[in-house]
Design a protein around this motif. Structure first.
Motif, PDB file in Angstrom:
ATOM      1  N   ASN A   9       0.876  -1.171   0.000  1.00  0.00           N
ATOM      2  CA  ASN A   9       0.000   0.000   0.000  1.00  0.00           C
ATOM      3  C   ASN A   9       0.913   1.219   0.000  1.00  0.00           C
ATOM      4  OD1 ASN A   9      -0.610  -2.199   2.102  1.00  0.00           O
ATOM      5  ND2 ASN A   9      -2.607  -1.614   1.333  1.00  0.00           N
ATOM      6  N   SER A  31      -9.820  -4.060  -5.500  1.00  0.00           N
ATOM      7  CA  SER A  31     -10.712  -4.549  -4.440  1.00  0.00           C
ATOM      8  C   SER A  31     -11.010  -3.438  -3.427  1.00  0.00           C
ATOM      9  CB  SER A  31     -10.108  -5.772  -3.748  1.00  0.00           C
ATOM     10  OG  SER A  31      -8.738  -5.562  -3.491  1.00  0.00           O
ATOM     11  N   GLY A  32      -9.978  -2.669  -3.043  1.00  0.00           N
ATOM     12  CA  GLY A  32     -10.197  -1.593  -2.071  1.00  0.00           C
ATOM     13  C   GLY A  32     -11.181  -0.562  -2.625  1.00  0.00           C
ATOM     14  N   PHE A  35     -14.751  -1.753  -2.330  1.00  0.00           N
ATOM     15  CA  PHE A  35     -15.253  -1.547  -0.966  1.00  0.00           C
ATOM     16  C   PHE A  35     -15.566  -0.079  -0.703  1.00  0.00           C
ATOM     17  CE2 PHE A  35     -12.744  -5.551   0.100  1.00  0.00           C
ATOM     18  CZ  PHE A  35     -13.875  -6.339   0.209  1.00  0.00           C
ATOM     19  N   ARG A  36     -14.661   0.817  -1.139  1.00  0.00           N
ATOM     20  CA  ARG A  36     -14.896   2.247  -0.870  1.00  0.00           C
ATOM     21  C   ARG A  36     -16.153   2.742  -1.584  1.00  0.00           C
ATOM     22  NH1 ARG A  36      -9.427   2.018  -0.563  1.00  0.00           N
ATOM     23  NH2 ARG A  36      -9.075   2.324  -2.777  1.00  0.00           N
ATOM     24  N   PHE A  52     -13.743  -3.223   9.134  1.00  0.00           N
ATOM     25  CA  PHE A  52     -12.423  -3.862   8.952  1.00  0.00           C
ATOM     26  C   PHE A  52     -11.439  -2.870   8.336  1.00  0.00           C
ATOM     27  CE2 PHE A  52     -15.628  -7.191   8.860  1.00  0.00           C
ATOM     28  CZ  PHE A  52     -15.132  -8.066   9.818  1.00  0.00           C
ATOM     29  N   ILE A  53     -11.906  -2.151   7.315  1.00  0.00           N
ATOM     30  CA  ILE A  53     -11.030  -1.222   6.596  1.00  0.00           C
ATOM     31  C   ILE A  53     -10.488  -0.140   7.527  1.00  0.00           C
ATOM     32  CG2 ILE A  53     -11.023   0.565   4.780  1.00  0.00           C
ATOM     33  CD1 ILE A  53     -12.859  -1.263   3.167  1.00  0.00           C
ATOM     34  N   LEU A  58      -8.035  -7.040   7.052  1.00  0.00           N
ATOM     35  CA  LEU A  58      -8.635  -7.508   5.797  1.00  0.00           C
ATOM     36  C   LEU A  58     -10.129  -7.734   6.006  1.00  0.00           C
ATOM     37  CD1 LEU A  58      -6.153 -10.150   4.330  1.00  0.00           C
ATOM     38  CD2 LEU A  58      -6.362  -7.715   3.797  1.00  0.00           C
ATOM     39  N   THR A  64     -14.905 -11.234   0.550  1.00  0.00           N
ATOM     40  CA  THR A  64     -14.039 -10.714  -0.521  1.00  0.00           C
ATOM     41  C   THR A  64     -13.893 -11.684  -1.697  1.00  0.00           C
ATOM     42  OG1 THR A  64     -12.793  -9.572   1.192  1.00  0.00           O
ATOM     43  CG2 THR A  64     -11.752  -9.738  -0.960  1.00  0.00           C
ATOM     44  N   GLY A  85      -4.877  -5.378  -5.582  1.00  0.00           N
ATOM     45  CA  GLY A  85      -5.371  -5.504  -4.201  1.00  0.00           C
ATOM     46  C   GLY A  85      -5.967  -6.869  -3.900  1.00  0.00           C
ATOM     47  N   PHE A  86      -6.014  -7.716  -4.878  1.00  0.00           N
ATOM     48  CA  PHE A  86      -6.524  -9.087  -4.718  1.00  0.00           C
ATOM     49  C   PHE A  86      -5.719  -9.989  -5.641  1.00  0.00           C
ATOM     50  CE2 PHE A  86      -9.225 -12.679  -5.847  1.00  0.00           C
ATOM     51  CZ  PHE A  86      -9.722 -13.070  -4.623  1.00  0.00           C
ATOM     52  N   ARG A  88      -4.825 -11.110  -1.575  1.00  0.00           N
ATOM     53  CA  ARG A  88      -4.077 -10.426  -0.534  1.00  0.00           C
ATOM     54  C   ARG A  88      -3.611 -11.384   0.556  1.00  0.00           C
ATOM     55  NH1 ARG A  88      -5.563  -4.697  -1.017  1.00  0.00           N
ATOM     56  NH2 ARG A  88      -5.097  -3.555   0.873  1.00  0.00           N
ATOM     57  N   GLN A  92      -6.781 -16.553  -0.516  1.00  0.00           N
ATOM     58  CA  GLN A  92      -7.350 -15.868  -1.692  1.00  0.00           C
ATOM     59  C   GLN A  92      -6.609 -16.289  -2.962  1.00  0.00           C
ATOM     60  OE1 GLN A  92      -7.473 -11.589  -1.072  1.00  0.00           O
ATOM     61  NE2 GLN A  92      -8.773 -11.778   0.743  1.00  0.00           N
ATOM     62  N   ARG A 162      -7.581   9.508   2.696  1.00  0.00           N
ATOM     63  CA  ARG A 162      -8.331   8.377   3.254  1.00  0.00           C
ATOM     64  C   ARG A 162      -8.069   8.287   4.748  1.00  0.00           C
ATOM     65  NH1 ARG A 162      -6.677   3.349  -0.529  1.00  0.00           N
ATOM     66  NH2 ARG A 162      -6.792   2.280   1.459  1.00  0.00           N
ATOM     67  N   ARG A 174      -1.733  -2.917   7.751  1.00  0.00           N
ATOM     68  CA  ARG A 174      -1.832  -3.226   6.305  1.00  0.00           C
ATOM     69  C   ARG A 174      -0.479  -3.692   5.780  1.00  0.00           C
ATOM     70  NH1 ARG A 174      -4.049   2.442   5.023  1.00  0.00           N
ATOM     71  NH2 ARG A 174      -4.001   2.008   2.806  1.00  0.00           N
TER      72      ARG A 174
HETATM   73  P1  AMP Z   1      -6.498  -0.754  -0.615  1.00  0.00           P
HETATM   74  O1  AMP Z   1      -7.264   0.320  -1.295  1.00  0.00           O
HETATM   75  O2  AMP Z   1      -6.003  -1.795  -1.553  1.00  0.00           O
HETATM   76  O3  AMP Z   1      -5.426  -0.198   0.291  1.00  0.00           O
HETATM   77  O4  AMP Z   1      -7.548  -1.498   0.345  1.00  0.00           O
HETATM   78  C1  AMP Z   1      -8.190  -0.807   1.406  1.00  0.00           C
HETATM   79  C2  AMP Z   1      -8.758  -1.801   2.380  1.00  0.00           C
HETATM   80  O5  AMP Z   1      -9.766  -2.606   1.749  1.00  0.00           O
HETATM   81  C3  AMP Z   1      -7.769  -2.816   2.943  1.00  0.00           C
HETATM   82  O6  AMP Z   1      -6.993  -2.300   4.012  1.00  0.00           O
HETATM   83  C4  AMP Z   1      -8.701  -3.934   3.389  1.00  0.00           C
HETATM   84  O7  AMP Z   1      -9.367  -3.606   4.585  1.00  0.00           O
HETATM   85  C5  AMP Z   1      -9.747  -3.935   2.271  1.00  0.00           C
HETATM   86  N1  AMP Z   1      -9.342  -4.860   1.193  1.00  0.00           N
HETATM   87  C6  AMP Z   1      -8.910  -4.525  -0.050  1.00  0.00           C
HETATM   88  N2  AMP Z   1      -8.601  -5.626  -0.763  1.00  0.00           N
HETATM   89  C7  AMP Z   1      -8.830  -6.681   0.051  1.00  0.00           C
HETATM   90  C8  AMP Z   1      -8.688  -8.077  -0.088  1.00  0.00           C
HETATM   91  N3  AMP Z   1      -8.214  -8.638  -1.223  1.00  0.00           N
HETATM   92  N4  AMP Z   1      -9.029  -8.862   0.964  1.00  0.00           N
HETATM   93  C9  AMP Z   1      -9.507  -8.335   2.099  1.00  0.00           C
HETATM   94  N5  AMP Z   1      -9.642  -7.020   2.316  1.00  0.00           N
HETATM   95  C10 AMP Z   1      -9.314  -6.187   1.300  1.00  0.00           C
END
Ligand code: AMP
Length: 224
Positions: A9, A31-32, A35-36, A52-53, A58, A64, A85-86, A88, A92, A162, A174
């Motif tokens: 990251n 993936s992140g 979620f966002r 969790f984030i 994770l 996920t 991001g996947f 991770r 997975q 963020r 992370r």
């Molecule tokens: P990132 O934007 O890649 O830094 O992801 C932000 C957050 O999303 C991470 O710190 C995790 O909480 C969650 N996240 C993203 N990708 C994954 C993944 N492959 N598995 C689990 N949690 C994830």
């Protein structure tokens, strides 16, 4: 062209991923970012993921893994995709591998961006996100990509940071997950690295992530 992109990251893999998406016309799946978007949209998934984030943990695999595997079956992935991001962790990686085999999808490249943990942490804390495109490069600690005051240096959009990028405990968590070579993200990168050693149709590429953005892009393009 199907690509797995690994990097700590803060390494700039999102920015490089966007460049590859535009150059090769492939889907860039973060993936992140998924979620966002769900958090922003107030969905059930977003509510579950947020707890969790925010802590730097994770999001559980049972949420996920199906989310990401289903994403690869969407129409925009037909001509290729880049996963950012996947996977991770090792579980997975194993599930993704099984799913690629089941769907007869072939990997083209596995990219690992190398970056020292301290530098990555500094970069995370300095990065700012543009409201129009989170991958427009803006970082208050890097002269070459310093924003114009409070606005994006690429498009003038409003910038924000963020919450999980400003929380040192969350960043450390992370990174502990990323640099873990037994069960974490590097373990999943090495899982695919082993495959590339048995299957020469897949190429494993390492990139020196501490260079400036353009040099990293040049090295990346030259190795594809
Ligand atoms: P990132 O934007 O890649 O830094 O992801 C932000 C957050 O999303 C991470 O710190 C995790 O909480 C969650 N996240 C993203 N990708 C994954 C993944 N492959 N598995 C689990 N949690 C994830």
């Amino acid at each position: 062209m199907n690509i797995l992109f690994f990097g700590p990251n803060g390494s700039g893999k999102g920015t490089q991923g966007t460049i590859l998406k535009d150059k090769y016309n492939i889907a860039h799946i973060e993936s992140g970012g998924i979620f966002r978007d769900n958090i922003k949209g107030g969905t059930e998934l977003g509510k579950k993921a947020k707890e969790f984030i925010d802590k730097g943990d994770l999001v559980p695999d049972e949420i996920t893994i199906p989310m990401m595997i289903d994403r690869l079956k969407k129409d925009d992935c037909k001509d290729g995709w880049l996963l950012d991001g996947f996977p991770r962790n090792k579980v997975q990686a194993e599930k993704l591998h099984a799913s690629l085999e089941a769907e007869d999808m072939k990997l083209s490249y596995v990219i690992e961006m190398l970056l020292d943990r301290k530098i990555a942490k500094n970069r995370i804390m300095g990065r700012r996100l543009c409201e129009n495109n989170n991958n427009h490069p803006n970082n208050i600690f890097i002269d070459a990509i310093k924003p114009e005051g409070d606005t994006c240096r690429v498009c003038g959009g409003a910038l924000s940071s963020r919450d999980d990028d400003q929380d040192e405990t969350a960043i450390d968590k992370r990174h502990s997950i990323y640099y873990d070579t037994d069960t974490g993200t590097l373990a999943s990168a090495y899982y695919f690295k082993d495959l590339t050693q048995k299957d020469d149709s897949i190429k494993y590429i390492t990139l020196a992530g501490e260079k400036d953005l353009q040099s990293v892009t040049d090295e990346l393009i030259s190795k594809l």
